[in-house]
Write a protein that holds these residues in place. Structure first.
Motif, PDB file in Angstrom:
ATOM      1  N   MET A 106       0.858  -1.179   0.000  1.00 46.56           N
ATOM      2  CA  MET A 106       0.000   0.000   0.000  1.00 46.56           C
ATOM      3  C   MET A 106       0.892   1.225   0.000  1.00 46.56           C
ATOM      4  N   VAL A 107       0.447   2.271  -0.693  1.00 45.11           N
ATOM      5  CA  VAL A 107       1.170   3.536  -0.709  1.00 45.11           C
ATOM      6  C   VAL A 107       0.226   4.614  -0.193  1.00 45.11           C
ATOM      7  N   TYR A 108       0.664   5.366   0.808  1.00 43.00           N
ATOM      8  CA  TYR A 108      -0.163   6.438   1.348  1.00 43.00           C
ATOM      9  C   TYR A 108      -0.081   7.668   0.446  1.00 43.00           C
ATOM     10  N   LEU A 109      -1.243   8.156   0.028  1.00 38.86           N
ATOM     11  CA  LEU A 109      -1.314   9.319  -0.849  1.00 38.86           C
ATOM     12  C   LEU A 109      -1.440  10.624  -0.082  1.00 38.86           C
ATOM     13  N   ASP A 110      -2.180  10.580   1.017  1.00 40.19           N
ATOM     14  CA  ASP A 110      -2.456  11.825   1.731  1.00 40.19           C
ATOM     15  C   ASP A 110      -2.694  11.523   3.199  1.00 40.19           C
ATOM     16  N   GLN A 111      -2.455  12.533   4.019  1.00 37.85           N
ATOM     17  CA  GLN A 111      -2.726  12.419   5.446  1.00 37.85           C
ATOM     18  C   GLN A 111      -3.110  13.787   5.993  1.00 37.85           C
ATOM     19  N   VAL A 112      -4.153  13.802   6.805  1.00 40.97           N
ATOM     20  CA  VAL A 112      -4.502  14.998   7.569  1.00 40.97           C
ATOM     21  C   VAL A 112      -4.176  14.666   9.013  1.00 40.97           C
TER      22      VAL A 112
END
Length: 251
Positions: A106-112
Motif C-alpha cells: 500500500m502507498v499512502y497518498l495523503d494524510q490529515v
C-alpha cells in the motif's frame, strides 16, 4: 540507468512523432538502430508499444492510456477525499489517511494530521507498507478470491514488525473473515507498536476497490471500545467518497 534513460527517450520520441520506424527513432534520439530495435522489442513485448504490420512503424499502446487513467483517478481521489479526511480528523481528533494498493504493498497518498504529533511515521504520504500488517492493506486482501489470496500468501515473505503482527495463514484468514463480516479492518499495533488504525475501502464508479481510508492514533487513545464507533464513522466517510466517485450500490 543509461538503458532506462534511453528507453524513456525512445518512448518520448515515439509519442512526439505519433508513429515512427527504427531509423526515424534513431534519427530523433541519436541512438544506433541496433539499440532502438532491442529496446522497442522489449516495449512491444511488455505492451507499451505496438507495431503496424504493414508499415512496420511503432506507436504508443493503450497501456499508457490505462496508466494515465489510474494516475488521473489518484489525483481525483486526492481532491475528493481531502475534505472528508479533514472532517474525520475534526470528529475523531485522530489522524486520517488515504492509501492505494500498488502490487503487494500500500502507498499512502495523503494524510490529515491531528493535533497529536507522534504519528508521523508509517502513515506519512508516499510511505510504502505491506498489505498483511496494515488496516488499509488487509481491506484489499479481504476482497481477494481464494485463488489470488493463496498466491499472495505463497509469494509473500511475512515478518513480525511487532509482537502483534499476524503472519501465519490461519491468523490472516481468520482476520479477513472478521473484516468481511464487519466491513472495516483494524491494525492492532501490527505495523508499529503503540499505534492502532481503523480502515475501510473506497470504491470507484465500476464498484471496484480503488483506495482505502483509515484513522490512525495512539493505542492508548484508540482503545478497543472506540474501534466499533470509529469503524462506523470511517464506513460513512468511505461511502461518501465512493459516491462522489460515481459508485452507486444497488443493495
Amino acid at each position: 540507468m543509461k538503458s532506462l534513460l534511453k528507453t524513456l527517450d525512445i518512448i518520448e520520441a515515439v509519442a512526439e512523432a505519433g508513429s515512427a520506424g527504427i531509423h526515424e527513432i534513431s534519427a530523433m534520439t541519436g541512438f544506433p538502430p541496433s539499440t532502438i530495435h532491442r529496446i522497442v522489442t522489449t516495449l512491444v513485448e511488455r505492451h507499451y508499444l505496438k507495431q503496424d504490420k504493414e508499415n512496420k512503424k511503432y506507436s504508443l499502446s493503450f497501456r499508457f492510456l490505462e496508466l494515465g487513467t489510474k494516475a488521473e483517478q489518484q489525483f481525483q481521489i486526492n481532491a475528493i477525499a481531502r475534505p472528508h479526511l479533514e472532517r474525520l480528523v475534526a470528529e475523531t481528533k485522530e489522524s486520517a489517511n488515504l492509501a492505494v494498493k500498488d502490487g503487494d504493498n500500500m502507498v499512502y497518498l495523503d494524510q490529515v494530521q491531528s493535533d497529536h504529533s507522534m504519528l508521523r511515521l508509517f502513515t506519512r504520504p508516499n510511505a510504502r507498507v505491506p498489505l498483511y500488517s496494515t488496516g488499509v492493506g488487509k481491506m484489499f486482501l479481504s476482497q481477494m478470491n481464494e485463488s489470488d489470496l493463496d498466491k499472495y500468501l505463497q509469494r509473500t515473505r511475512r515478518i513480525r514488525h511487532t509482537p502483534y503482527t499476524l503472519i501465519t495463514r490461519e491468523e490472516i484468514r481468520e482476520e479477513l473473515a472478521l473484516i468481511r463480516a464487519q466491513g472495516f479492518s483494524v491494525d492492532n499495533e501490527e505495523m508499529e507498536e503503540g499505534v492502532r488504525c481503523v480502515a475501510t475501502l473506497i470504491f470507484d464508479h465500476t464498484g471496484q476497490p480503488t483506495a482505502a481510508v483509515s484513522i490512525s492514533g495512539a493505542a492508548i487513545r484508540i482503545t478497543p471500545k472506540r474501534v466499533a464507533p470509529l469503524g462506523n464513522l470511517i464506513k460513512t466517510c468511505a461511502s461518501a467518497i465512493s459516491g462522489e466517485l460515481g459508485f452507486n450500490p444497488t443493495y
